[in-house]
Design an enzyme around this catalytic site. Structure first.
Site, PDB file in Angstrom:
ATOM      1  N   HIS A  14       0.858  -1.209   0.000  1.00  0.00           N
ATOM      2  CA  HIS A  14       0.000   0.000   0.000  1.00  0.00           C
ATOM      3  C   HIS A  14       0.881   1.242   0.000  1.00  0.00           C
ATOM      4  O   HIS A  14       1.560   1.516   0.987  1.00  0.00           O
ATOM      5  CB  HIS A  14      -0.908   0.023   1.248  1.00  0.00           C
ATOM      6  CG  HIS A  14      -1.789   1.233   1.328  1.00  0.00           C
ATOM      7  ND1 HIS A  14      -3.134   1.152   1.587  1.00  0.00           N
ATOM      8  CD2 HIS A  14      -1.533   2.552   1.199  1.00  0.00           C
ATOM      9  CE1 HIS A  14      -3.656   2.365   1.604  1.00  0.00           C
ATOM     10  NE2 HIS A  14      -2.694   3.237   1.369  1.00  0.00           N
ATOM     11  N   HIS A  16       1.445   5.518  -1.952  1.00  0.00           N
ATOM     12  CA  HIS A  16       1.046   6.600  -2.859  1.00  0.00           C
ATOM     13  C   HIS A  16       2.295   7.127  -3.563  1.00  0.00           C
ATOM     14  O   HIS A  16       3.254   7.518  -2.900  1.00  0.00           O
ATOM     15  CB  HIS A  16       0.394   7.744  -2.072  1.00  0.00           C
ATOM     16  CG  HIS A  16      -0.804   7.295  -1.294  1.00  0.00           C
ATOM     17  ND1 HIS A  16      -2.089   7.439  -1.745  1.00  0.00           N
ATOM     18  CD2 HIS A  16      -0.896   6.662  -0.093  1.00  0.00           C
ATOM     19  CE1 HIS A  16      -2.927   6.931  -0.857  1.00  0.00           C
ATOM     20  NE2 HIS A  16      -2.229   6.450   0.151  1.00  0.00           N
ATOM     21  N   LYS A 100      -9.808  -0.144  -5.010  1.00  0.00           N
ATOM     22  CA  LYS A 100      -9.740   0.564  -3.736  1.00  0.00           C
ATOM     23  C   LYS A 100     -11.056   1.249  -3.402  1.00  0.00           C
ATOM     24  O   LYS A 100     -11.573   2.036  -4.205  1.00  0.00           O
ATOM     25  CB  LYS A 100      -8.617   1.608  -3.818  1.00  0.00           C
ATOM     26  CG  LYS A 100      -8.490   2.500  -2.601  1.00  0.00           C
ATOM     27  CD  LYS A 100      -7.908   1.755  -1.411  1.00  0.00           C
ATOM     28  CE  LYS A 100      -7.980   2.583  -0.136  1.00  0.00           C
ATOM     29  NZ  LYS A 100      -6.685   2.991   0.369  1.00  0.00           N
ATOM     30  N   HIS A 137     -10.234   1.627   2.617  1.00  0.00           N
ATOM     31  CA  HIS A 137      -9.941   2.675   3.601  1.00  0.00           C
ATOM     32  C   HIS A 137     -11.120   2.640   4.578  1.00  0.00           C
ATOM     33  O   HIS A 137     -12.213   3.119   4.261  1.00  0.00           O
ATOM     34  CB  HIS A 137      -9.819   4.056   2.940  1.00  0.00           C
ATOM     35  CG  HIS A 137      -9.453   5.125   3.925  1.00  0.00           C
ATOM     36  ND1 HIS A 137      -8.230   5.747   3.938  1.00  0.00           N
ATOM     37  CD2 HIS A 137     -10.149   5.656   4.968  1.00  0.00           C
ATOM     38  CE1 HIS A 137      -8.178   6.611   4.939  1.00  0.00           C
ATOM     39  NE2 HIS A 137      -9.340   6.574   5.576  1.00  0.00           N
ATOM     40  N   HIS A 175      -4.096  -0.126   6.306  1.00  0.00           N
ATOM     41  CA  HIS A 175      -3.502   0.715   7.366  1.00  0.00           C
ATOM     42  C   HIS A 175      -4.336   0.726   8.647  1.00  0.00           C
ATOM     43  O   HIS A 175      -4.798   1.778   9.089  1.00  0.00           O
ATOM     44  CB  HIS A 175      -3.243   2.144   6.876  1.00  0.00           C
ATOM     45  CG  HIS A 175      -4.344   2.781   6.050  1.00  0.00           C
ATOM     46  ND1 HIS A 175      -5.637   2.875   6.472  1.00  0.00           N
ATOM     47  CD2 HIS A 175      -4.312   3.337   4.822  1.00  0.00           C
ATOM     48  CE1 HIS A 175      -6.347   3.482   5.543  1.00  0.00           C
ATOM     49  NE2 HIS A 175      -5.574   3.760   4.525  1.00  0.00           N
ATOM     50  N   ASP A 248       1.821   2.856   3.352  1.00  0.00           N
ATOM     51  CA  ASP A 248       0.981   4.044   3.167  1.00  0.00           C
ATOM     52  C   ASP A 248       1.837   5.298   3.024  1.00  0.00           C
ATOM     53  O   ASP A 248       1.421   6.395   3.412  1.00  0.00           O
ATOM     54  CB  ASP A 248      -0.047   4.211   4.293  1.00  0.00           C
ATOM     55  CG  ASP A 248      -1.187   5.144   3.880  1.00  0.00           C
ATOM     56  OD1 ASP A 248      -1.337   5.396   2.673  1.00  0.00           O
ATOM     57  OD2 ASP A 248      -1.914   5.617   4.768  1.00  0.00           O
TER      58      ASP A 248
HETATM   59  O1  DOR Z   1      -2.726  10.053   5.502  1.00  0.00           O
HETATM   60  C1  DOR Z   1      -3.155   9.676   4.428  1.00  0.00           C
HETATM   61  N1  DOR Z   1      -2.686  10.177   3.278  1.00  0.00           N
HETATM   62  N2  DOR Z   1      -4.126   8.769   4.411  1.00  0.00           N
HETATM   63  C2  DOR Z   1      -4.759   8.443   3.279  1.00  0.00           C
HETATM   64  O2  DOR Z   1      -5.659   7.634   3.332  1.00  0.00           O
HETATM   65  C3  DOR Z   1      -4.392   9.085   2.000  1.00  0.00           C
HETATM   66  C4  DOR Z   1      -3.028   9.589   2.033  1.00  0.00           C
HETATM   67  C5  DOR Z   1      -2.734  10.567   0.903  1.00  0.00           C
HETATM   68  O3  DOR Z   1      -3.091  10.260  -0.238  1.00  0.00           O
HETATM   69  O4  DOR Z   1      -2.118  11.593   1.172  1.00  0.00           O
HETATM   70 ZN    ZN Z   2      -3.067   5.260   1.644  1.00  0.00          ZN
END
Ligand code: DOR
Ligand code: ZN
Length: 345
Positions: A14, A16, A100, A137, A175, A248
């Site tokens: 997981h 980004h 997702k 989520h 998470h 995450d």
């Molecule tokens: O803290 C977070 N940041 N939680 C999320 O679910 C998304 C992520 C983000 O994309 O910045």
């Molecule tokens: Zn995330």
């Protein structure tokens, strides 16, 4: 004392990457540590179709440094109007590894998320039939629910229903931040698993709120009380195959964190393995690290484990206070601190 660990190369289930300059700046950190990563689709606009995901995958691959073997595993951002045929086709063609579920407005770039989980039940039925993994989520978004209770409430309102209506659907509770979620996942059948971030193993909510507001310890779901952190450490190091690594890692530039309305997200990609290892070491569970980092995830997703091995060694490493990114700065998780482990060259 164990000073060296040789384990299969891990994966991140997981994270980004964003897009553009930020993506090009962060992909090398993750590809240095991990062989594969489940890439979140919350771009602007979101990655809602197989065509968008295939293009995004190409952009990520172009950012992987020469000589590094790394595979991004793409996800479909579910909306109220997701085309189940496109999702199924994308999965069959190997573009999508998972889909997702963001409840609408639960977190960063989730405005196009699902307004009511029951609206996507037909899509979930199709995913169950096709064997497509659902990443969740798990937070309710109602204004009257305290932010610290949103995950526990999501279990009662939605997770139990999803799991009982779609017993064969593979669900990753992403998470997790509470003892409630760890317990729920442990009690479910084999189709339900969870990822755990390094930050939720290291900090409780005091780290965010004591001694002044600490924006670099703010992510969603927010860190909870100490009892929850301890339950997560127990779950991660328990040896149960239901829990696996998902950082995450969520890059936001320093300017977007240190402001009157700071973004949620912790950028942990540069030292993620070192961060997790510190916890497993403290819990006297180094012998369980390979399962958490390299075996449980592939087993759940039905993918082969990585053949390559990596060596981790007990050597102190200093985490820079800031790193350059996209012409600005970003503050990495553990910035300015020392960690006790590093990846050997
Ligand atoms: O803290 C977070 N940041 N939680 C999320 O679910 C998304 C992520 C983000 O994309 O910045
Ligand atoms: Zn995330």
């Amino acid at each position: 004392m164990t000073d060296r660990l040789i384990i299969r190369r891990p994966d991140d289930w997981h994270l980004h990457f964003r897009d553009g300059d930020v993506m090009r700046g962060v992909v090398p950190y993750t590809s240095r540590q991990f062989a594969r990563a489940i890439v979140m689709p919350n771009l602007t606009p979101p990655v809602t179709t197989a065509a968008l995901a295939a293009d995004y995958r190409d952009r990520i691959l172009a950012a992987v440094p020469d000589g590094i073997d790394f595979s991004p595993l793409m996800t479909c951002y579910l909306t109220d109007t997701t085309d189940a045929d496109d999702l199924a086709r994308g999965a069959a063609e190997g573009v999508f590894t998972a889909a997702k579920l963001y409840p609408a407005n639960a977190t960063t770039n989730s405005a196009h998320g699902v307004s009511d989980v029951e609206k996507i039940y037909p899509v979930l039925a199709r995913m169950e039939a096709e064997g497509i993994v659902l990443c969740v989520h798990g937070e309710v978004t109602d204004g009257d629910i305290d932010v610290f209770d949103r995950e526990a409430e999501f279990i009662e309102r939605h997770m139990r229903a999803i799991v009982s209506n779609f017993p064969k659907l593979k669900v990753v509770f992403e998470h997790i931040t509470t003892a409630d979620a760890a317990e729920f996942v442990a009690e479910c059948g084999e189709a339900v698993a969870a990822t755990i971030t390094p930050q939720h193993l290291h900090i409780n909510r005091n780290a965010m709120l004591v001694g002044g507001i600490q924006p670099h310890n703010y992510c969603l779901p927010v860190a909870k009380r100490e009892t929850h952190r301890l339950a997560l450490r127990k779950a991660a190091t328990s040896g149960s195959s239901k829990f696996f690594l998902g950082t995450d890692s969520a890059p936001h530039l320093r300017s977007a964190k240190e402001t009157s309305c700071g973004c949620a997200g912790i950028f942990n990609a540069p030292f993620a393995l070192e961060s997790y290892l510190t916890v497993f070491d403290e819990e006297d569970a180094l012998d369980r690290f390979e399962a958490f980092a390299s075996l449980n995830g592939p087993a759940f997703y039905g993918l082969p484990v990585n053949e390559e091995m990596i060596t981790l060694e007990r050597v102190e490493v200093a985490v820079p206070a800031t790193l350059p990114l996209a012409g600005e700065e970003i503050v990495p998780w553990h910035g300015g601190q020392k960690l006790g482990w590093r990846i050997a060259d």
